[in-house]
Design an enzyme around this catalytic site. Structure first.
Site, short mmCIF file in Angstrom:
data_model
loop_
_atom_site.label_atom_id
_atom_site.label_comp_id
_atom_site.label_asym_id
_atom_site.label_seq_id
_atom_site.Cartn_x
_atom_site.Cartn_y
_atom_site.Cartn_z
N CYS A 168 0.81 -1.21 0.00
CA CYS A 168 0.00 0.00 0.00
C CYS A 168 0.85 1.27 0.00
O CYS A 168 2.07 1.24 0.03
CB CYS A 168 -0.94 0.00 1.20
N ALA A 173 3.18 1.76 2.93
CA ALA A 173 4.39 0.95 2.77
C ALA A 173 5.38 1.64 1.85
O ALA A 173 6.59 1.62 2.08
CB ALA A 173 4.04 -0.43 2.24
N ARG A 223 12.61 -4.24 6.19
CA ARG A 223 13.09 -4.05 4.82
C ARG A 223 14.61 -4.10 4.68
O ARG A 223 15.16 -3.85 3.62
CB ARG A 223 12.54 -2.74 4.24
N HIS A 239 5.37 6.49 -2.73
CA HIS A 239 6.66 7.07 -3.12
C HIS A 239 6.46 8.53 -3.52
O HIS A 239 7.20 9.40 -3.11
CB HIS A 239 7.25 6.33 -4.33
#
Lengths: 458, 542
Positions: free
Chosen positions: B62, B65, B96, B195
């Site tokens: 999503c 994230a 991550r 992003h």
């Protein structure tokens, strides 16, 4: 130091959670759904939830974890997720062909007020659920309780959605094992069979999340609790719920809906809790405990005696989930160890009371916190150091900084294998835990011993 | 006697048909546009960056994230507070593998911490702003960070908590930079939206905050590099060796000050085009820093990228130094390449990951003589597949429109063209391309199968039909693929190995892939009694 900013001085926080000792409801619901045979869990929310939960479970079990999502976008969040879920149900039954879909909500679908009852009913009426297939569901808002609550809610949703009463008893005992490892579920089944009590266990992830490598991927392995068995739980003689937080709600639902009486026990971790489980099984099943069970019990006791000197008076810090921690604390006390700091992220004042009660028998009061976090646990350790730390993989940062022996226990374990294959419940599981504890303590002793007192035999 | 099974090679069209066969008609129609066979006359378009169909088991995550997890996650000295129920903060806590190296034992490093407001039902009902404020105060009291960031999760947007107002208030009260991200998980269709949101806010609130001149002759920013498995450390090593100064990375092994001074660099180099091109574009408009696409995945690609950087600066000293470094580094690379080549040559791979990695890693496979049969992105856009020239043709749908496009203007005092018109003309003459990215598809062989937003059904089917020697994706895909006896390489987390970037990274990758495609583990699938199932009437001792 990795946790270099954690101060010894403890300031009371009212708003900020640092290094959580819990996660959210839906991941527990997903895990519970995987314990139903032929079931695809479904996350009714934005797709990130499903991705995160699948990743978390996969990293822990090192097994495929399939689950679908309603893939909410902004539009669905404004207009409601009904269309997404109905479409998802149709696509899932067409493409993946499960027998059951276990739908759980998320904070997103809960906040906008989606009503699963109504949506699933609509899907049913529109013929999106093929004959003989089922959709079960549970409301699992992430802002209430924890992953443990989500597990409990999904198990409850499964029995309320599927269980039936035919009026004819099946002469079985329902066992709700709680959120334990697939290996633990296997062990509970083995122990119950040894005591000779016919049972239905729900959920059952053994064989689902510790499956073999065969050259063939089966999204729905022939494992998990069959739907027919779940239906039959309404005809059982009684239910044993292992763990108040994980399992009691489903057991009570069966009691109130089908008059299937229930007993809520502690998870069978360690000598005494396993004793109570076996004793209850024997009584409700009208059987006697066989020699083979006595043999395993005796082996555990033997090991406890053999290594007692190393357990004695060792201080332990613990973090994890309430049901596990209660039984584990009791076990450590039985080993004459001293659980000093005990934290769960899951809320429940009862937890604190129960832990204090257990320790009071030994004449001391531990630091215990429900709705706590690992930052607090670390600060407690800094204030009063311990000999051993037990908890999930995130504890390794504390263990490294404080140079503590560390036994991995609970969820998630992201960096070591074994938990999915070898149990920590029952007498055998007690031996495994004792082995791990003594192993860590003695590795430390060997590491730190001056050359002149380095011992061959321990 | 063992019978050598012949691998049946299915042609691309047949595979595509097979993938679509089971879908309901509506799903099949949409997926057909997201499955593209390269090299077909008159058809170069793939459908991408569109909604995932509900119920289809997607690899995607999503917006939160993408924003908190990907872009801001690797920054060590910002206290990142997740405003929401506990899950989002928990799942993005250290998972991550962004490595970071604080300069000293006392420097700020908040990465091992997860901060969350852990919203409860009363916060959902009565609003969570007060709790968020209190959380910021508590975080400041304990950690005294230089900057704080706030990340909104799904319910925050729905109940109308104004995270930006809280950030402004806290900024004023605490005297440090506090900024917020409206990165609710339901925005956009994938991580990609996150992003973009992260790019916008970092650009607005941090880039240009510190006008400090960073010493160095050749100053660049490395954008879209997240230091998974230590990639950034290797890139830093190489750049330093070449005498190139890295002002900032977005955002592997990064700090707040790097972002704040990024506008002083003279070139932006873009690794992951998808996740970070917005910042590159905005920095060019506002500060006059040109950007180029580079790639440090693959030894040849690394060499090419270094040469491109040197060519940009056009200084003989740098051009020579870069050649020296390449000459020094390559022998070790080719030695390992020669060693693994006989084992890897002719083997096949599939890559389904990210918004760049599925493209970049093809370089490494090429260097090992391996062919990529099929590839695709989780959250790429058409330009990542087809090249940036298609950007004007991309239809902006409702989901993309929801993500803010910032209107950027030249900075009145700090805009400075890095090159004169004449210099630019000269570079153009040499064939030097700014802002160029050709995308994944033009570099793939004809009849390769490119699949956007691959789902679990298609992944399993592809493996079943085409039996690649290795499959690359993420943790969710790993074990279903391996159950089928095909080794699976995680290209998000590198299976906890790496680095894979740069020269040393290429060596690591060659060795890891050779290990995987030659492993004996997979041959143990059949037990002896399955290999030779002849029945025996009695105990046979002889």
């Amino acid at each position: 130091m990795l946790l270099r900013h954690t101060p010894t001085e403890i300031k009371e926080r009212t708003a900020l959670n640092i290094n959580p000792a819990k996660t959210c409801q839906p991941v527990g619901a997903m895990y519970a759904g995987l314990g139903i045979q032929g079931c695809l869990p479904h996350s009714h929310g934005s797709q990130g939830c499903c991705a995160y939960h699948r990743s978390a479970l996969t990293r822990h079990y090192k097994e495929p974890v399939s689950a679908a999502t309603s893939s909410f976008t902004e539009g669905a969040s404004v207009f409601g997720g009904q269309a997404n879920l109905v479409q998802a149900i149709e696509n899932i039954f067409t493409v993946y062909e499960p027998d059951v879909i276990a739908v759980h909500t998320t904070c997103l679908s809960e906040t906008i007020g989606d009503d699963l009852n109504q949506i699933v009913d609509k899907a049913q009426k529109e013929g999106k659920i093929p004959a003989g297939k089922n959709v079960v569901f549970a409301s699992t808002p992430s802002y209430v309780g924890s992953h443990v609550t989500g597990f409990s809610n999904m198990v409850k949703g499964t029995v309320t959605g599927l269980a039936e009463s035919t009026g004819k008893k099946n002469h079985k005992v329902n066992i709700i094992p709680g959120w334990v490892e697939p290996s633990d579920m296997e062990e509970i089944k083995r122990l119950t069979a040894m005591v000779g009590v016919p049972f239905i266990m729900l959920p059952d992830t053994s064989g689902v999340l510790n499956g073999p490598m065969t050259g063939k991927y089966e999204m729905f392995p022939k494992a998990g609790t069959p739907v027919a068995d779940i239906k039959s739980t309404g005809d059982s003689m009684g239910t044993l719920a292992l763990g108040e937080w994980c399992s009691a709600d489903a057991a009570r639902a069966l009691d109130s809906k089908f008059k299937v009486p229930c007993r809520v026990l502690d998870m069978p971790i360690g000598l005494k809790a396993t004793d109570r489980f076996v004793d209850t099984l024997r009584i409700v099943g009208g059987t006697s405990v066989p020699e083979s069970v006595m043999f395993e019990r005796g082996q555990l006791l033997d090991m406890m005696a053999d290594y007692h000197q190393y357990f004695f008076d060792k201080k332990v810090a613990l973090v994890g989930d309430p049901d596990q921690l209660i039984a584990l604390t009791e076990f450590l006390l039985t080993l004459d160890m001293k659980p000093m700091h005990i934290v769960t992220g899951t809320p429940g004042k009862k937890f604190e009371d129960r832990i204090k009660e257990l320790c009071a028998e030994k004449g001391y009061e531990p630091n215990v916190r429900a709705k706590g976090d690992m930052f607090l646990l670390h600060q407690w350790i800094k204030n009063e150091p311990v000999d051993l730390l037990m908890g999930n993989t995130y504890c390794k940062y504390i263990a490294r900084d404080e140079d503590l022996p560390f036994v991995r226990f609970g969820f998630p374990i992201l960096d070591r294998p074994g938990h999915q294959y070898f149990p920590s419940v029952g007498y055998k599981g007690g031996m495994r835990l004792a082995e791990k504890i003594v192993g860590q303590l003695l590795d430390r002793k060997d590491r730190d011993a001056p050359e002149e007192t380095f011992e061959l035999v321990l | 006697m063992a019978v050598e099974k012949k691998k049946k090679v299915m042609n691309a069209d047949a595979v595509k048909e097979e993938l679509l066969k089971k879908y309901p008609p509506k799903v099949a129609r949409k997926r057909a546009k997201q499955i593209h066979i390269t090299g077909e006359e008159g058809n170069s378009e793939i459908m991408a960056n569109v909604r995932t169909i509900p119920g289809i088991i997607t690899m995607r995550g999503c917006t939160y994230a993408g924003c908190k997890g990907v872009i801001l996650g690797p920054t060590r000295d910002i206290v990142n507070i997740t405003h929401g129920p506990i899950g989002c903060g928990f799942y993005s806590w250290l998972t991550r593998r962004n490595q970071t190296k604080a300069p000293s034992a006392t420097s700020d490093n908040f990465m091992p911490y997860a901060f969350s407001t852990d919203m409860q039902d009363e916060d959902i009902i009565f609003g969570g702003e007060k709790k968020l404020e209190q959380a910021c105060l508590e975080a400041y009291e304990i950690f005294k960070p230089g900057a704080m960031a706030i990340f909104a999760t799904c319910p925050v947007g729905l109940i109308g908590d104004d995270v930006h107002a809280v950030a402004r208030k806290m900024k004023e009260k605490l005297g440090i930079n506090v900024f917020a991200f409206s990165c609710e998980g339901y925005k956009g269709v994938s991580q990609s939206a996150g992003h973009h949101i992260a790019n916008n806010q970092i650009f607005t609130h941090v880039v240009g905050e510190k006008d400090v001149e960073i010493p160095g002759e050749y100053k660049i920013n490395v954008l879209g590099e997240y230091n998974i498995g230590g990639d950034a450390f290797e890139i830093e090593r190489i750049l330093e060796k070449c005498g190139i100064t890295m002002v900032s990375t977005f955002s592997g092994n990064s700090t707040y000050d790097q972002f704040a001074t990024a506008h002083t660099a003279d070139l932006n180099t873009v690794m992951c085009h998808r996740s970070i091109n917005y910042v590159a574009e905005m920095m060019e408009t506002k500060y006059g820093i040109p950007w180029i696409k580079i790639n440090f995945i693959g030894a040849e690609a690394t060499a090419k990228s270094l040469r491109k950087i040197a060519q940009y600066f056009g200084d003989k000293k740098l051009i020579d130094r870069v050649e020296e470094v390449i000459a020094e580094e390559m022998p070790a690379v080719t030695a390992v390449q020669d060693e693994v080549f006989p084992h890897t040559k002719g083997k096949t791979a599939m890559l389904f990951v990210g918004g760049s990695r599925a493209h970049h890693y093809q370089e490494l496979f090429n260097e090992m003589g391996m062919k990529t049969l099929s590839a695709g992105y989780e959250f790429g856009h058409r330009d990542d597949y087809e090249g940036r020239h298609v950007i004007p043709d991309i239809k902006v749908d409702a989901d993309s429109r929801n993500i803010e496009e910032l209107e950027i203007e030249q900075d009145p005092t700090r805009f400075k063209p890095r090159k004169t018109e004449a210099e630019l003309a000269k570079l153009a003459e040499e064939g030097f391309g700014f802002k160029e990215y050709e995308g994944m598809m033009p570099e793939m062989d004809s009849q390769s199968i490119v699949i956007d937003d691959l789902n679990q059904y298609e992944a399993d089917k592809l493996v079943e039909l085409m039996k690649p020697d290795i499959f690359c994706a993420g943790i969710k895909e790993k074990f279903s693929i391996q159950k089928m006896g095909v080794p699976m390489k995680q290209l998000h987390s590198y299976d906890y190995g790496g680095p894979y970037a740069g020269f040393k990274g290429a060596i690591n990758f060659y060795q890891d892939i050779k290990r995987m495609v030659t492993s004996k583990v997979w041959s143990g699938m059949k037990a002896p009694w399955e290999e030779n199932p002849e029945l025996s009437a009695t105990y046979v001792w002889e």
